[in-house]
Design a protein around this motif. Structure first.
Motif, PDB file in Angstrom:
ATOM      1  N   THR A   1       0.838  -1.207   0.000  1.00  0.00           N
ATOM      2  CA  THR A   1       0.000   0.000   0.000  1.00  0.00           C
ATOM      3  C   THR A   1       0.869   1.253   0.000  1.00  0.00           C
ATOM      4  OG1 THR A   1      -1.784  -1.176   1.125  1.00  0.00           O
ATOM      5  CG2 THR A   1      -1.810   1.229   1.266  1.00  0.00           C
ATOM      6  N   THR A   2       1.964   1.228   0.755  1.00  0.00           N
ATOM      7  CA  THR A   2       2.889   2.367   0.787  1.00  0.00           C
ATOM      8  C   THR A   2       3.541   2.559  -0.573  1.00  0.00           C
ATOM      9  OG1 THR A   2       3.292   2.121   3.148  1.00  0.00           O
ATOM     10  CG2 THR A   2       4.973   3.286   1.879  1.00  0.00           C
TER      11      THR A   2
ATOM     12  N   VAL B   1      10.468   0.807   4.353  1.00  0.00           N
ATOM     13  CA  VAL B   1       9.418   1.067   5.343  1.00  0.00           C
ATOM     14  C   VAL B   1       9.705   2.369   6.084  1.00  0.00           C
ATOM     15  CG1 VAL B   1       8.395   0.223   7.503  1.00  0.00           C
ATOM     16  CG2 VAL B   1       8.738  -1.353   5.585  1.00  0.00           C
ATOM     17  N   GLU B   2      10.972   2.614   6.395  1.00  0.00           N
ATOM     18  CA  GLU B   2      11.369   3.837   7.101  1.00  0.00           C
ATOM     19  C   GLU B   2      11.359   5.066   6.197  1.00  0.00           C
ATOM     20  OE1 GLU B   2      12.099   4.308  10.426  1.00  0.00           O
ATOM     21  OE2 GLU B   2      11.301   2.266  10.605  1.00  0.00           O
ATOM     22  N   LYS B   3      11.701   4.875   4.924  1.00  0.00           N
ATOM     23  CA  LYS B   3      11.837   6.006   4.002  1.00  0.00           C
ATOM     24  C   LYS B   3      11.298   5.623   2.617  1.00  0.00           C
ATOM     25  CE  LYS B   3      15.204   9.302   2.205  1.00  0.00           C
ATOM     26  NZ  LYS B   3      16.635   9.569   1.971  1.00  0.00           N
ATOM     27  N   PRO B   4       9.960   5.689   2.426  1.00  0.00           N
ATOM     28  CA  PRO B   4       9.353   5.289   1.155  1.00  0.00           C
ATOM     29  C   PRO B   4       9.866   6.061  -0.066  1.00  0.00           C
ATOM     30  CG  PRO B   4       7.672   5.502   2.847  1.00  0.00           C
ATOM     31  CD  PRO B   4       8.947   6.031   3.430  1.00  0.00           C
TER      32      PRO B   4
ATOM     33  N   PHE C   1       8.944  -2.558 -13.185  1.00  0.00           N
ATOM     34  CA  PHE C   1       8.281  -3.535 -12.322  1.00  0.00           C
ATOM     35  C   PHE C   1       8.862  -3.412 -10.919  1.00  0.00           C
ATOM     36  CE2 PHE C   1       8.054  -8.202 -10.944  1.00  0.00           C
ATOM     37  CZ  PHE C   1       6.738  -8.108 -10.525  1.00  0.00           C
ATOM     38  N   VAL C   2       7.980  -3.290  -9.915  1.00  0.00           N
ATOM     39  CA  VAL C   2       8.400  -3.138  -8.522  1.00  0.00           C
ATOM     40  C   VAL C   2       7.808  -4.280  -7.693  1.00  0.00           C
ATOM     41  CG1 VAL C   2       8.375  -1.658  -6.482  1.00  0.00           C
ATOM     42  CG2 VAL C   2       8.530  -0.621  -8.764  1.00  0.00           C
ATOM     43  N   PRO C   3       8.536  -5.393  -7.568  1.00  0.00           N
ATOM     44  CA  PRO C   3       8.048  -6.473  -6.719  1.00  0.00           C
ATOM     45  C   PRO C   3       8.482  -6.282  -5.266  1.00  0.00           C
ATOM     46  CG  PRO C   3       9.992  -7.209  -7.886  1.00  0.00           C
ATOM     47  CD  PRO C   3       9.706  -5.795  -8.352  1.00  0.00           C
ATOM     48  N   VAL C   4       7.556  -6.563  -4.354  1.00  0.00           N
ATOM     49  CA  VAL C   4       7.845  -6.523  -2.928  1.00  0.00           C
ATOM     50  C   VAL C   4       7.990  -7.976  -2.484  1.00  0.00           C
ATOM     51  CG1 VAL C   4       7.027  -5.787  -0.660  1.00  0.00           C
ATOM     52  CG2 VAL C   4       6.499  -4.403  -2.686  1.00  0.00           C
TER      53      VAL C   4
ATOM     54  N   GLY D   1       0.885   4.000  -2.953  1.00  0.00           N
ATOM     55  CA  GLY D   1       0.602   5.387  -2.599  1.00  0.00           C
ATOM     56  C   GLY D   1       1.751   6.321  -2.941  1.00  0.00           C
ATOM     57  N   THR D   2       2.969   5.869  -2.722  1.00  0.00           N
ATOM     58  CA  THR D   2       4.143   6.688  -3.022  1.00  0.00           C
ATOM     59  C   THR D   2       4.229   6.972  -4.517  1.00  0.00           C
ATOM     60  OG1 THR D   2       5.306   5.805  -1.100  1.00  0.00           O
ATOM     61  CG2 THR D   2       6.664   6.808  -2.809  1.00  0.00           C
ATOM     62  N   VAL D   3       4.015   5.945  -5.327  1.00  0.00           N
ATOM     63  CA  VAL D   3       4.047   6.131  -6.788  1.00  0.00           C
ATOM     64  C   VAL D   3       2.939   7.086  -7.221  1.00  0.00           C
ATOM     65  CG1 VAL D   3       3.706   4.977  -9.012  1.00  0.00           C
ATOM     66  CG2 VAL D   3       5.186   3.930  -7.271  1.00  0.00           C
TER      67      VAL D   3
END
Length: 181
Positions: free
Chosen positions: A40-41, A154-157, A88-91, A44-46
């Motif tokens: 979700t972060t 997580v600390e700095k999106p 592509f941004v895989p988590v 939202g950031t994108v």
């Protein structure tokens, strides 16, 4: 999910496919909380920076509606998104025991991204844990792959914005020069 991006922002004009585990992140009491928060972060950031997001997690409501899609629908949809995306941004999160959470689909998508020449920005514990495959650890040797440490993200999106900008520098130059339709 495909929404119209805002026309301003550092990622304006870019299509970002955000992926990660779904099926193996659906637990008896719901979707894995820290993973849902991270995805979700990322989304939202994108979006906050003008990028357009493709996300099965959003379409499938973090597993709540996954069963309403067939394997054929998911495969066709995700492959279409991969062909359309700029990055592509895989988590790729870890389990409590420190091993990578299983995510067969995301690994298929990593193969597609590499084969299609899409840049990849992986969000996962760095360096990769021992349980990560040789192919995942060596992917940067055959494709344009950047990594962001999961905990750092997580600390700095905003680390994601920096990495996406670096990964898409050529595409953005072509867009700015009017070389891309």
């Amino acid at each position: 999910m495909h929404e119209k991006p805002t026309t301003t922002g550092l990622l304006a004009g870019l299509d970002v496919f955000v992926g990660g585990p779904i099926q193996h992140a659906i637990l008896k009491d719901g979707f894995v909380g820290h993973l849902q928060d991270a995805i979700t972060t990322a989304i939202g950031t994108v979006k906050d920076h003008g990028g357009n997001v493709f996300s099965a997690h959003v379409v499938e409501k973090f597993g709540a509606e996954t069963a309403s899609f067939t394997p054929a629908q998911v495969s066709v949809r995700d492959f279409r998104w991969m062909k359309k995306c700029d990055v592509f941004v895989p988590v790729l999160p870890l389990l409590d025991d420190g091993t990578l959470r299983r995510t067969d689909g995301t690994h298929v998508e990593l193969g597609w991204a590499t084969a299609l020449g899409r840049p990849v920005v992986i969000i996962s514990r760095q360096p990769f844990v021992d349980s990560a495959s040789h192919l995942l650890k060596g992917l940067h040797r055959v494709g344009s792959v950047r990594t962001i440490d999961f905990d750092d993200f997580v600390e700095k999106p905003s680390l994601l914005i920096e990495a996406v900008l670096a990964a898409t520098e050529r595409q953005r130059e072509a867009i700015g020069a009017g070389l891309v339709a």
